[in-house]
Write a protein that holds these residues in place. Structure first.
Motif, PDB file in Angstrom:
ATOM      1  N   ASP A  54       0.824  -1.208   0.000  1.00  0.00           N
ATOM      2  CA  ASP A  54       0.000   0.000   0.000  1.00  0.00           C
ATOM      3  C   ASP A  54       0.858   1.259   0.000  1.00  0.00           C
ATOM      4  O   ASP A  54       0.571   2.230  -0.705  1.00  0.00           O
ATOM      5  N   ALA A  55       1.894   1.256   0.801  1.00  0.00           N
ATOM      6  CA  ALA A  55       2.765   2.430   0.900  1.00  0.00           C
ATOM      7  C   ALA A  55       3.551   2.679  -0.385  1.00  0.00           C
ATOM      8  O   ALA A  55       3.800   3.823  -0.759  1.00  0.00           O
ATOM      9  N   MET A  56       3.914   1.594  -1.081  1.00  0.00           N
ATOM     10  CA  MET A  56       4.779   1.724  -2.246  1.00  0.00           C
ATOM     11  C   MET A  56       4.031   1.866  -3.566  1.00  0.00           C
ATOM     12  O   MET A  56       4.581   2.392  -4.538  1.00  0.00           O
ATOM     13  N   LEU A  57       2.766   1.412  -3.621  1.00  0.00           N
ATOM     14  CA  LEU A  57       2.127   1.250  -4.931  1.00  0.00           C
ATOM     15  C   LEU A  57       0.819   1.995  -5.132  1.00  0.00           C
ATOM     16  O   LEU A  57       0.341   2.069  -6.266  1.00  0.00           O
ATOM     17  N   THR A  58       0.216   2.529  -4.081  1.00  0.00           N
ATOM     18  CA  THR A  58      -1.045   3.236  -4.281  1.00  0.00           C
ATOM     19  C   THR A  58      -0.797   4.649  -4.812  1.00  0.00           C
ATOM     20  O   THR A  58       0.225   5.269  -4.510  1.00  0.00           O
ATOM     21  N   GLU A  59      -1.750   5.140  -5.589  1.00  0.00           N
ATOM     22  CA  GLU A  59      -1.622   6.469  -6.181  1.00  0.00           C
ATOM     23  C   GLU A  59      -1.448   7.540  -5.115  1.00  0.00           C
ATOM     24  O   GLU A  59      -0.617   8.450  -5.256  1.00  0.00           O
ATOM     25  N   ALA A  60      -2.234   7.438  -4.043  1.00  0.00           N
ATOM     26  CA  ALA A  60      -2.186   8.466  -3.002  1.00  0.00           C
ATOM     27  C   ALA A  60      -0.813   8.519  -2.333  1.00  0.00           C
ATOM     28  O   ALA A  60      -0.267   9.600  -2.086  1.00  0.00           O
ATOM     29  N   SER A  61      -0.245   7.349  -2.040  1.00  0.00           N
ATOM     30  CA  SER A  61       1.053   7.317  -1.373  1.00  0.00           C
ATOM     31  C   SER A  61       2.160   7.829  -2.278  1.00  0.00           C
ATOM     32  O   SER A  61       3.021   8.620  -1.855  1.00  0.00           O
ATOM     33  N   ILE A  62       2.139   7.399  -3.541  1.00  0.00           N
ATOM     34  CA  ILE A  62       3.165   7.862  -4.487  1.00  0.00           C
ATOM     35  C   ILE A  62       3.076   9.373  -4.666  1.00  0.00           C
ATOM     36  O   ILE A  62       4.097  10.084  -4.649  1.00  0.00           O
ATOM     37  N   SER A  63       1.862   9.890  -4.810  1.00  0.00           N
ATOM     38  CA  SER A  63       1.679  11.337  -4.983  1.00  0.00           C
ATOM     39  C   SER A  63       2.136  12.095  -3.744  1.00  0.00           C
ATOM     40  O   SER A  63       2.760  13.166  -3.847  1.00  0.00           O
ATOM     41  N   ALA A  64       1.822  11.567  -2.556  1.00  0.00           N
ATOM     42  CA  ALA A  64       2.216  12.237  -1.313  1.00  0.00           C
ATOM     43  C   ALA A  64       3.730  12.295  -1.172  1.00  0.00           C
ATOM     44  O   ALA A  64       4.294  13.320  -0.741  1.00  0.00           O
ATOM     45  N   GLN A  65       4.409  11.198  -1.544  1.00  0.00           N
ATOM     46  CA  GLN A  65       5.871  11.187  -1.445  1.00  0.00           C
ATOM     47  C   GLN A  65       6.506  12.243  -2.353  1.00  0.00           C
ATOM     48  O   GLN A  65       7.411  12.977  -1.945  1.00  0.00           O
ATOM     49  N   VAL A  66       6.027  12.307  -3.579  1.00  0.00           N
ATOM     50  CA  VAL A  66       6.572  13.301  -4.512  1.00  0.00           C
ATOM     51  C   VAL A  66       6.213  14.706  -4.059  1.00  0.00           C
ATOM     52  O   VAL A  66       7.039  15.626  -4.111  1.00  0.00           O
ATOM     53  N   GLY A  67       4.975  14.899  -3.564  1.00  0.00           N
ATOM     54  CA  GLY A  67       4.570  16.214  -3.075  1.00  0.00           C
ATOM     55  C   GLY A  67       5.432  16.687  -1.925  1.00  0.00           C
ATOM     56  O   GLY A  67       5.802  17.870  -1.853  1.00  0.00           O
ATOM     57  N   ASP A  68       5.778  15.770  -1.009  1.00  0.00           N
ATOM     58  CA  ASP A  68       6.644  16.130   0.117  1.00  0.00           C
ATOM     59  C   ASP A  68       8.016  16.589  -0.377  1.00  0.00           C
ATOM     60  O   ASP A  68       8.589  17.550   0.146  1.00  0.00           O
ATOM     61  N   ARG A  69       8.538  15.933  -1.390  1.00  0.00           N
ATOM     62  CA  ARG A  69       9.863  16.293  -1.905  1.00  0.00           C
ATOM     63  C   ARG A  69       9.838  17.602  -2.673  1.00  0.00           C
ATOM     64  O   ARG A  69      10.826  18.354  -2.657  1.00  0.00           O
ATOM     65  N   LEU A  70       8.731  17.878  -3.335  1.00  0.00           N
ATOM     66  CA  LEU A  70       8.629  19.110  -4.129  1.00  0.00           C
ATOM     67  C   LEU A  70       8.094  20.286  -3.325  1.00  0.00           C
ATOM     68  O   LEU A  70       8.195  21.443  -3.772  1.00  0.00           O
ATOM     69  N   GLY A  71       7.493  20.004  -2.171  1.00  0.00           N
ATOM     70  CA  GLY A  71       6.946  21.069  -1.352  1.00  0.00           C
ATOM     71  C   GLY A  71       5.631  21.623  -1.869  1.00  0.00           C
ATOM     72  O   GLY A  71       5.259  22.765  -1.558  1.00  0.00           O
ATOM     73  N   ARG A  72       4.885  20.828  -2.638  1.00  0.00           N
ATOM     74  CA  ARG A  72       3.582  21.250  -3.144  1.00  0.00           C
ATOM     75  C   ARG A  72       2.726  20.011  -3.433  1.00  0.00           C
ATOM     76  O   ARG A  72       3.242  18.891  -3.499  1.00  0.00           O
ATOM     77  N   VAL A  73       1.456  20.237  -3.609  1.00  0.00           N
ATOM     78  CA  VAL A  73       0.538  19.136  -3.884  1.00  0.00           C
ATOM     79  C   VAL A  73       0.628  18.750  -5.367  1.00  0.00           C
ATOM     80  O   VAL A  73       0.602  19.617  -6.249  1.00  0.00           O
ATOM     81  N   VAL A  74       0.755  17.461  -5.624  1.00  0.00           N
ATOM     82  CA  VAL A  74       0.752  16.954  -7.004  1.00  0.00           C
ATOM     83  C   VAL A  74      -0.194  15.761  -7.067  1.00  0.00           C
ATOM     84  O   VAL A  74      -0.341  15.026  -6.091  1.00  0.00           O
ATOM     85  N   ASP A  75      -0.849  15.595  -8.217  1.00  0.00           N
ATOM     86  CA  ASP A  75      -1.671  14.404  -8.382  1.00  0.00           C
ATOM     87  C   ASP A  75      -0.875  13.328  -9.116  1.00  0.00           C
ATOM     88  O   ASP A  75       0.254  13.561  -9.568  1.00  0.00           O
ATOM     89  N   TYR A  76      -1.470  12.145  -9.230  1.00  0.00           N
ATOM     90  CA  TYR A  76      -0.742  10.999  -9.781  1.00  0.00           C
ATOM     91  C   TYR A  76      -0.366  11.214 -11.243  1.00  0.00           C
ATOM     92  O   TYR A  76       0.750  10.849 -11.657  1.00  0.00           O
ATOM     93  N   ALA A  77      -1.259  11.817 -12.020  1.00  0.00           N
ATOM     94  CA  ALA A  77      -0.952  12.052 -13.424  1.00  0.00           C
ATOM     95  C   ALA A  77       0.259  12.961 -13.572  1.00  0.00           C
ATOM     96  O   ALA A  77       1.134  12.722 -14.419  1.00  0.00           O
ATOM     97  N   GLU A  78       0.328  13.990 -12.726  1.00  0.00           N
ATOM     98  CA  GLU A  78       1.487  14.891 -12.807  1.00  0.00           C
ATOM     99  C   GLU A  78       2.756  14.172 -12.366  1.00  0.00           C
ATOM    100  O   GLU A  78       3.836  14.386 -12.937  1.00  0.00           O
ATOM    101  N   VAL A  79       2.634  13.319 -11.357  1.00  0.00           N
ATOM    102  CA  VAL A  79       3.805  12.553 -10.907  1.00  0.00           C
ATOM    103  C   VAL A  79       4.397  11.766 -12.071  1.00  0.00           C
ATOM    104  O   VAL A  79       5.616  11.780 -12.303  1.00  0.00           O
ATOM    105  N   LEU A  80       3.553  11.062 -12.821  1.00  0.00           N
ATOM    106  CA  LEU A  80       4.050  10.261 -13.940  1.00  0.00           C
ATOM    107  C   LEU A  80       4.640  11.134 -15.039  1.00  0.00           C
ATOM    108  O   LEU A  80       5.652  10.771 -15.655  1.00  0.00           O
ATOM    109  N   THR A  81       4.030  12.281 -15.274  1.00  0.00           N
ATOM    110  CA  THR A  81       4.560  13.203 -16.288  1.00  0.00           C
ATOM    111  C   THR A  81       5.933  13.711 -15.871  1.00  0.00           C
ATOM    112  O   THR A  81       6.870  13.766 -16.687  1.00  0.00           O
ATOM    113  N   LEU A  82       6.067  14.092 -14.612  1.00  0.00           N
ATOM    114  CA  LEU A  82       7.355  14.583 -14.120  1.00  0.00           C
ATOM    115  C   LEU A  82       8.418  13.489 -14.173  1.00  0.00           C
ATOM    116  O   LEU A  82       9.566  13.730 -14.572  1.00  0.00           O
TER     117      LEU A  82
END
Length: 391
Positions: A256-284
């Motif tokens: 759950d921590a490694m593979l769900t959309e919410a967790s992946i988006s939250a991890q990237v958002g924490d690193r970038l300092g802003r909210v990102v959704d899953y589609a943006e995560v994949l684009t980035l």
């Protein structure tokens, strides 16, 4: 409204095998069917007659068998015959498809949900079925939910909907007058992959889905495995990365921590300092943005480890990846394959990983596949007689 929900005795195993073979491989000659199923010509004629009478099978124009010069009439399913509706229910909405007998999508529609109250959801389900039907007869309805389902009728537990012990099939049948089957969404997807998708022709395989959650289904010897624990999300907390993030239950690096959309988006958002959704995560990540790419690569490796673990324990060599989060494959497919291969014994049969990228449509087609299978399993010769005809 559309027909009777009265139960009828099931057809035999041989007839069910025949129906499945024609669905999966038609048009197919009787000779090929006999060899596949180990049936004599006389048995094939007897078993196929009810399906021909019902209009579910058709005989195609005669062709000449080059081997013996005898004309044959291959059997196929009638795609101009019965129609089915499949609907996937989530906490946010309903996605439905109208299909033919091979679960080919003919039309689709989406209804958002503003409430998950069971009575309101039933009302919206009925409206969606009527919209997709367009006034034409519907042979059966399949509904799938992310949760635990009992006897293909009762939603015992569905966390995303906040439901417990909802008699969904009974409520829908009372409103629609057609047979209704309710199933766990991953089990429904496994049925669709088994009969009509990536698992077609494979006796045993696993289905692994990622998105809002992590789902796992298994087909063994042509049987979708379904138990009272199906739908409990038992694959959601498999440990995959000792250095990974925590899930909501406090497990570090679990699926759950490694593979769900919410967790992946939250991890990237924490690193970038802003909210990102899953589609943006994949684009980035696809554009090699360092923070997003690092998280997505770690998730890809975790998914590969989970694929290998499932294949090793279930002793299957085919795994179908699906779900609304499977866009991960397009970005880090190589990482997934490498991790899966590393988790297998070098002498083991090479893994076959198939990817279903149709998204929410595949879930709804899985629901329709459940209804199609049930319809075939409950056929009787008596059903072939039109109402009012002489018996």
């Amino acid at each position: 409204m559309y027909g009777s929900t009265e139960a009828t005795p099931p057809i035999g195993d041989s007839a069910m095998s025949l129906a499945r073979a024609v669905l999966m491989h038609g048009p197919i000659s009787r000779g090929d069917l006999g060899r596949r199923l180990g049936l004599s010509p006389a048995s094939l004629t007897r078993l196929s007659k009810p399906f021909l009478d019902l209009g579910l099978f058709v005989e195609l124009s005669e062709t000449v068998n080059s081997g013996v010069g005898r004309p044959t009439k291959p059997l196929d399913v009638s795609l101009d015959g019965r129609r089915f509706v499949g609907i996937k229910v989530t906490g946010e909405g309903l996605f439905g498809v109208l299909t033919d007998l091979r679960a080919t999508e003919l039309a689709s529609a989406h209804h958002p949900l503003t409430s998950t109250d069971p009575a309101e959801v039933v009302r919206r389900l009925v409206a969606l079925v009527l919209e997709l039907a367009g006034g034409d007869p519907i042979a059966g309805l399949g509904v799938t939910v992310g949760g635990q389902v009992l006897n293909s009728r009762v939603v015992a537990r569905a966390p995303f909907l906040g439901w417990r012990d909802v008699h969904l099939a009974t409520e829908l049948e009372a409103s629609l007058g057609i047979p209704v089957l309710v199933e766990n969404d991953v089990a429904g997807l496994a049925a669709a992959e088994q009969w009509f998708g990536a698992g077609r022709g494979t006796a045993s395989f696993a289905v692994l889905t990622i998105g809002v959650g992590v789902g796992y289904g298994l087909v063994v010897n042509d049987q979708v495995i379904s138990t009272k624990d199906s739908g409990l999300g038992l694959g959601g907390h498999v440990p995959l990365d000792a250095d990974g993030p925590l899930c909501g239950s406090g497990h570090r690096g679990c699926s759950d921590a490694m593979l769900t959309e919410a967790s992946i988006s939250a991890q990237v958002g924490d690193r970038l300092g802003r909210v990102v959704d899953y589609a943006e995560v994949l684009t980035l990540a696809a554009s090699a943005e360092p923070a997003a790419l690092a998280v997505v690569q770690a998730s890809g490796r975790a998914l590969g480890r989970l694929v290998a673990l499932i294949a090793n324990i279930a002793m299957v060599d085919t795994v179908v990846l699906a779900g609304e989060g499977i866009g991960l494959w397009d970005v880090v497919g190589d990482d997934i394959v490498a991790a899966a291969s590393a988790g297998r014994d070098p002498a083991a049969t090479p893994l076959q990983i198939s990817v279903d990228t149709t998204g929410v449509s595949s879930w709804a087609r899985g629901a329709a596949a459940v209804a199609i299978q049930h319809t075939l399993a409950r056929l009787t010769v008596a059903e072939a007689t039109p109402p009012g005809a002489a018996q």
